[in-house]
Enzyme design. Structure first.
Site, PDB file in Angstrom:
ATOM      1  N   ASP A   1      10.714   6.053 -19.033  1.00 46.38           N
ATOM      2  CA  ASP A   1      11.644   4.983 -19.353  1.00 46.38           C
ATOM      3  C   ASP A   1      12.074   4.336 -18.045  1.00 46.38           C
ATOM      4  O   ASP A   1      11.902   4.915 -16.961  1.00 46.38           O
ATOM      5  CB  ASP A   1      12.856   5.565 -20.097  1.00 46.38           C
ATOM      6  CG  ASP A   1      13.851   4.504 -20.547  1.00 46.38           C
ATOM      7  OD1 ASP A   1      13.436   3.356 -20.785  1.00 46.38           O
ATOM      8  OD2 ASP A   1      15.041   4.820 -20.664  1.00 46.38           O
ATOM      9  N   SER A   2      12.658   3.154 -18.154  1.00 46.97           N
ATOM     10  CA  SER A   2      13.160   2.486 -16.959  1.00 46.97           C
ATOM     11  C   SER A   2      14.403   3.173 -16.405  1.00 46.97           C
ATOM     12  O   SER A   2      14.767   2.957 -15.254  1.00 46.97           O
ATOM     13  CB  SER A   2      13.491   1.020 -17.278  1.00 46.97           C
ATOM     14  OG  SER A   2      14.416   0.940 -18.338  1.00 46.97           O
TER      15      SER A   2
ATOM     16  N   CYS B   1      10.573   3.298 -23.479  1.00 47.95           N
ATOM     17  CA  CYS B   1      11.325   2.126 -23.045  1.00 47.95           C
ATOM     18  C   CYS B   1      10.848   0.943 -23.867  1.00 47.95           C
ATOM     19  O   CYS B   1       9.657   0.606 -23.829  1.00 47.95           O
ATOM     20  CB  CYS B   1      11.097   1.867 -21.561  1.00 47.95           C
ATOM     21  SG  CYS B   1      11.788   0.318 -20.942  1.00 47.95           S
TER      22      CYS B   1
ATOM     23  N   HIS C   1      19.116   3.655 -26.119  1.00 47.21           N
ATOM     24  CA  HIS C   1      20.544   3.979 -25.997  1.00 47.21           C
ATOM     25  C   HIS C   1      21.221   4.038 -27.368  1.00 47.21           C
ATOM     26  O   HIS C   1      22.220   4.736 -27.540  1.00 47.21           O
ATOM     27  CB  HIS C   1      21.276   2.924 -25.157  1.00 47.21           C
ATOM     28  CG  HIS C   1      21.099   3.057 -23.680  1.00 47.21           C
ATOM     29  ND1 HIS C   1      19.878   2.945 -23.059  1.00 47.21           N
ATOM     30  CD2 HIS C   1      22.011   3.274 -22.688  1.00 47.21           C
ATOM     31  CE1 HIS C   1      20.045   3.079 -21.745  1.00 47.21           C
ATOM     32  NE2 HIS C   1      21.324   3.289 -21.495  1.00 47.21           N
TER      33      HIS C   1
ATOM     34  N   GLU D   1      26.686   3.800 -21.903  1.00 47.16           N
ATOM     35  CA  GLU D   1      26.691   4.498 -20.615  1.00 47.16           C
ATOM     36  C   GLU D   1      28.119   4.779 -20.135  1.00 47.16           C
ATOM     37  O   GLU D   1      28.339   5.713 -19.364  1.00 47.16           O
ATOM     38  CB  GLU D   1      25.907   3.690 -19.577  1.00 47.16           C
ATOM     39  CG  GLU D   1      24.417   3.639 -19.901  1.00 47.16           C
ATOM     40  CD  GLU D   1      23.555   3.205 -18.728  1.00 47.16           C
ATOM     41  OE1 GLU D   1      24.116   2.856 -17.671  1.00 47.16           O
ATOM     42  OE2 GLU D   1      22.324   3.230 -18.875  1.00 47.16           O
TER      43      GLU D   1
ATOM     44  N   CYS E   1      16.488   0.193 -29.227  1.00 45.70           N
ATOM     45  CA  CYS E   1      16.794   0.522 -27.835  1.00 45.70           C
ATOM     46  C   CYS E   1      17.118   2.003 -27.804  1.00 45.70           C
ATOM     47  O   CYS E   1      17.820   2.498 -28.700  1.00 45.70           O
ATOM     48  CB  CYS E   1      17.972  -0.305 -27.324  1.00 45.70           C
ATOM     49  SG  CYS E   1      18.580   0.198 -25.691  1.00 45.70           S
TER      50      CYS E   1
ATOM     51  N   GLY F   1      14.870  -5.336 -17.813  1.00 51.62           N
ATOM     52  CA  GLY F   1      14.971  -6.509 -18.679  1.00 51.62           C
ATOM     53  C   GLY F   1      15.126  -7.827 -17.959  1.00 51.62           C
ATOM     54  O   GLY F   1      14.822  -8.880 -18.517  1.00 51.62           O
TER      55      GLY F   1
END
Length: 269
Positions: free
Chosen positions: A13-14, A76, A190, A156, A188, A46
């Site tokens: 993932d990024s 990702c 997240h 986050e 996504c 992004g």
């Protein structure tokens, strides 16, 4: 089982979000070892050009191939949307799956009315990758997409049940819910952390498609089909490799993973 089935799965993932995929893999495939790569020095992807994302994706693919992984999982959505072909070209014949393919398959299968909502970052939504893949699977589905740029920083920050997050979700989802969708893809990595809140916002009539869970399910089917599933008694091992600030990665990552990360490795590029 092939002799190389004990090799690890490579997940990348990024940044930190792909750890929700790792968590789902741990639960679905507890015998499988995993090498996770988070490009934390260069996140977010992004805002970068397609050429730059392709270059970074190629570097990560090559690194994980050097770790002798038996499968590559693009965890990702941005990389899956614009650079999946790079991974396929450099995979050297090992299986490759990604979160968009997994989410699209699950959404089409779980949407009897064929009305599917997709939420994601602006880059993922603007790529139209989910809609394109869903229409390839079933040309009759209707896809309603909505970018939710504030969700990542809220997650986050740990504001998973915060009133600000709830209000933000209500605003973002209002136009999608107005289309009477029967499923909503969390596009996504997240977003699975927001599932309890999103469930309240969308109501019981809309099925949430968790990209982490669907990716783990697709990985399980693929490993079995390829004869690569690890069925022995050797315990799984987990490695976490990042490109910057392991301490911050560890703090946020343990929230995403739901357990201790242990040692986090850092490499310089």
């Amino acid at each position: 089982m092939r002799a190389d089935a004990t090799r690890p799965i490579g997940v990348f993932d990024s940044g930190v979000g792909g750890l929700t995929v790792v968590r789902a893999l741990m639960e679905r495939l507890p015998l499988e070892s995993i090498v996770y790569f988070g490009d934390t020095a260069r996140v977010p992807y992004g805002v970068k050009s397609v050429a730059t994302i392709e270059h970074f994706t190629g570097q990560i693919t090559d690194f994980l191939r050097q770790q002798d992984v038996k499968m590559l999982i693009v965890a990702c959505n941005t990389m899956a949307a614009v650079a999946a072909h790079v991974v396929a070209e450099r995979a050297g014949g090992i299986p490759v799956i990604n979160v968009i393919e997994a989410g699209a398959q699950a959404a089409v299968a779980a949407s009897p009315a064929g009305r599917i909502g997709v939420i994601g970052t602006p880059t993922t939504i603007n790529s139209n990758a989910y809609a394109v893949r869903m229409h390839a699977l079933d040309s009759g589905v209707r896809v309603y997409s909505q970018a939710c740029p504030l969700f990542v920083p809220l997650v986050e920050e740990g504001w998973l049940e915060h009133p600000v997050t709830r209000m933000t979700a209500q605003e973002y989802l209002r136009p999608v819910l107005a289309e009477e969708v029967d499923s909503l893809v969390l596009g996504c990595t997240h977003y699975p952390l927001l599932k309890p809140l999103l469930r309240d916002v969308v109501g019981e009539g809309v099925r949430l498609i968790d990209s982490a869970v669907t990716t783990a399910e697709l990985a399980a089917r693929c490993l079995h089909a390829e004869g690569l599933a690890h069925v022995g008694k050797r315990p799984a091992s987990y490695r976490y490799v990042v490109t910057d600030v392991p301490l911050r990665f560890q703090t946020i990552g343990e929230r995403f993973l739901g357990r201790s990360l242990g040692l986090v490795e850092r490499i310089d590029w």
